[in-house]
Design a protein around this motif. Structure first.
Motif, short mmCIF file in Angstrom:
data_model
loop_
_atom_site.label_atom_id
_atom_site.label_comp_id
_atom_site.label_asym_id
_atom_site.label_seq_id
_atom_site.Cartn_x
_atom_site.Cartn_y
_atom_site.Cartn_z
N GLY A 188 0.80 -1.22 0.00
CA GLY A 188 0.00 0.00 0.00
C GLY A 188 0.83 1.27 0.00
N CYS A 189 2.15 1.12 0.12
CA CYS A 189 3.04 2.29 0.12
C CYS A 189 2.96 3.00 -1.23
CB CYS A 189 4.48 1.83 0.38
SG CYS A 189 5.72 3.11 0.18
N GLN A 190 2.74 4.32 -1.19
CA GLN A 190 2.71 5.11 -2.42
C GLN A 190 3.97 5.97 -2.47
OE1 GLN A 190 -0.83 7.04 -3.72
NE2 GLN A 190 -2.19 5.58 -2.73
N PHE A 191 4.55 6.09 -3.65
CA PHE A 191 5.77 6.87 -3.78
C PHE A 191 5.94 7.38 -5.21
CE2 PHE A 191 6.79 2.53 -4.87
CZ PHE A 191 7.73 2.61 -5.88
N GLY A 192 6.78 8.40 -5.34
CA GLY A 192 7.11 8.92 -6.66
C GLY A 192 6.05 9.83 -7.23
N GLN A 193 6.41 10.47 -8.34
CA GLN A 193 5.50 11.42 -8.97
C GLN A 193 4.51 10.75 -9.91
OE1 GLN A 193 8.20 14.24 -10.78
NE2 GLN A 193 8.40 15.44 -8.90
N VAL A 194 4.72 9.46 -10.20
CA VAL A 194 3.86 8.78 -11.20
C VAL A 194 2.37 8.81 -10.84
CG1 VAL A 194 3.44 6.54 -12.31
CG2 VAL A 194 5.76 7.45 -12.17
N PRO A 195 1.88 8.45 -9.63
CA PRO A 195 2.60 7.82 -8.52
C PRO A 195 2.54 6.29 -8.64
CG PRO A 195 0.40 8.37 -7.81
CD PRO A 195 0.50 8.82 -9.26
N TYR A 196 3.40 5.62 -7.86
CA TYR A 196 3.41 4.17 -7.77
C TYR A 196 2.75 3.75 -6.46
CZ TYR A 196 7.18 4.56 -11.26
OH TYR A 196 7.93 4.85 -12.37
N VAL A 197 2.17 2.55 -6.45
CA VAL A 197 1.65 1.97 -5.21
C VAL A 197 2.06 0.50 -5.15
CG1 VAL A 197 -0.60 1.39 -6.23
CG2 VAL A 197 -0.37 1.61 -3.73
N VAL A 198 2.56 0.07 -4.00
CA VAL A 198 3.06 -1.29 -3.84
C VAL A 198 1.91 -2.25 -3.54
CG1 VAL A 198 4.57 -2.80 -2.47
CG2 VAL A 198 5.28 -0.45 -2.99
N VAL A 199 1.85 -3.37 -4.27
CA VAL A 199 0.79 -4.37 -4.07
C VAL A 199 1.42 -5.77 -4.02
CG1 VAL A 199 -0.95 -2.97 -5.26
CG2 VAL A 199 0.34 -4.66 -6.57
N ILE A 200 0.68 -6.71 -3.42
CA ILE A 200 1.05 -8.13 -3.48
C ILE A 200 -0.20 -8.95 -3.78
CG2 ILE A 200 3.04 -7.95 -1.92
CD1 ILE A 200 1.27 -9.32 0.22
N LEU A 201 0.02 -10.19 -4.20
CA LEU A 201 -1.08 -11.11 -4.46
C LEU A 201 -1.05 -12.24 -3.44
CD1 LEU A 201 -0.96 -11.47 -8.37
CD2 LEU A 201 -2.34 -9.89 -6.99
N LYS A 202 -2.16 -12.95 -3.35
CA LYS A 202 -2.29 -14.04 -2.38
C LYS A 202 -1.25 -15.13 -2.59
CE LYS A 202 -5.78 -17.11 -0.35
NZ LYS A 202 -7.17 -17.63 -0.47
N VAL A 203 -0.78 -15.29 -3.83
CA VAL A 203 0.19 -16.36 -4.11
C VAL A 203 1.49 -16.18 -3.31
CG1 VAL A 203 -0.68 -16.99 -6.39
CG2 VAL A 203 1.03 -15.16 -6.18
N LYS A 220 -4.65 -5.20 2.74
CA LYS A 220 -4.28 -4.49 1.51
C LYS A 220 -3.98 -5.41 0.33
CE LYS A 220 -2.50 -0.56 4.10
NZ LYS A 220 -1.33 0.29 4.42
N GLN A 221 -4.19 -6.71 0.54
CA GLN A 221 -3.94 -7.66 -0.53
C GLN A 221 -4.87 -7.40 -1.71
OE1 GLN A 221 -4.94 -12.13 -0.35
NE2 GLN A 221 -2.95 -11.95 0.61
#
Length: 201
Positions: A24-39, A69-70
């Motif tokens: 869920g971390c957001q960063f950068g001007q794009v912006p980007y957001v960090v995600v993961i999957l259940k696998v 946040k998954q």
């Protein structure tokens, strides 16, 4: 428009303990957001070695963050991803020598599932698996190494130089330092660690 940055299992394990919160971390001007999957969760739980090396993985703080946040996949997403996964697996099988050279392991179903998500969702997959990088290049998909993501987090002031040092120290202690991370230490993070010492080729 936010661009998702999808962590594979090893990248999550290398970074999530020290970069808080990770998912869920957001960063950068794009912006980007960090995600993961259940696998990712499933891969750790079925691998005793990973569980042993990362006892923090199931601590409430981390387990609850992943659960909350998954990324949830719709039936249509899963159907589309399955088609892409099959194509990617077929690509690996057609040129298996390319993915097994230099002692590497070819991308498996989980790897291809993550890359399929990158295809369907226009996400960037973060992995230090060189076979996945080769496959992504073949398929025209965007991938980063873990150190590339860390460098971008540093540029966005989500992490500082001390935390970069802590992460490198942890990789060394855990015997988890890949060649790409080792090279990046004195290239991508030259301002922190200095130039590569002479005689360490």
């Amino acid at each position: 428009m936010t661009t998702e940055v999808l962590l594979d299992t090893n990248t999550y394990l290398r970074l999530a303990k020290r970069i808080r919160p990770a998912v869920g971390c957001q960063f950068g001007q794009v912006p980007y957001v960090v995600v993961i999957l259940k696998v990712v969760e499933e891969e750790v739980h079925r691998n005793p070695k990973l569980r042993f090396k990362n006892p923090w993985f199931d601590e409430p703080e981390f387990a609850q963050e992943r659960l909350a946040k998954q990324t949830r996949l719709s039936a249509a997403d899963k159907q589309d991803m399955k088609l892409v996964q099959d194509v990617l697996m077929g690509t690996v099988q057609l040129e298996i020598d390319k993915y097994t050279s230099h002692g590497r392991s070819p991308p498996g179903p989980t790897d291809c599932w993550l890359l399929a998500y990158g295809q369907i969702k226009s996400a960037i997959v973060v992995t230090d698996d060189l076979g996945m990088h080769t496959l992504a290049e073949e398929a025209g998909l965007r991938v980063w190494h873990g150190f590339e993501m860390l460098a971008k987090l540093r540029s966005a002031k989500v992490v500082d130089n001390d935390l970069v040092r802590d992460i490198y120290d942890a990789l060394e202690r855990n015997g988890d330092m890949t060649d790409t991370w080792r090279t990046a230490k004195h290239e991508e993070f030259k301002r922190i660690f200095g130039p590569k010492p002479k005689g360490n080729d």
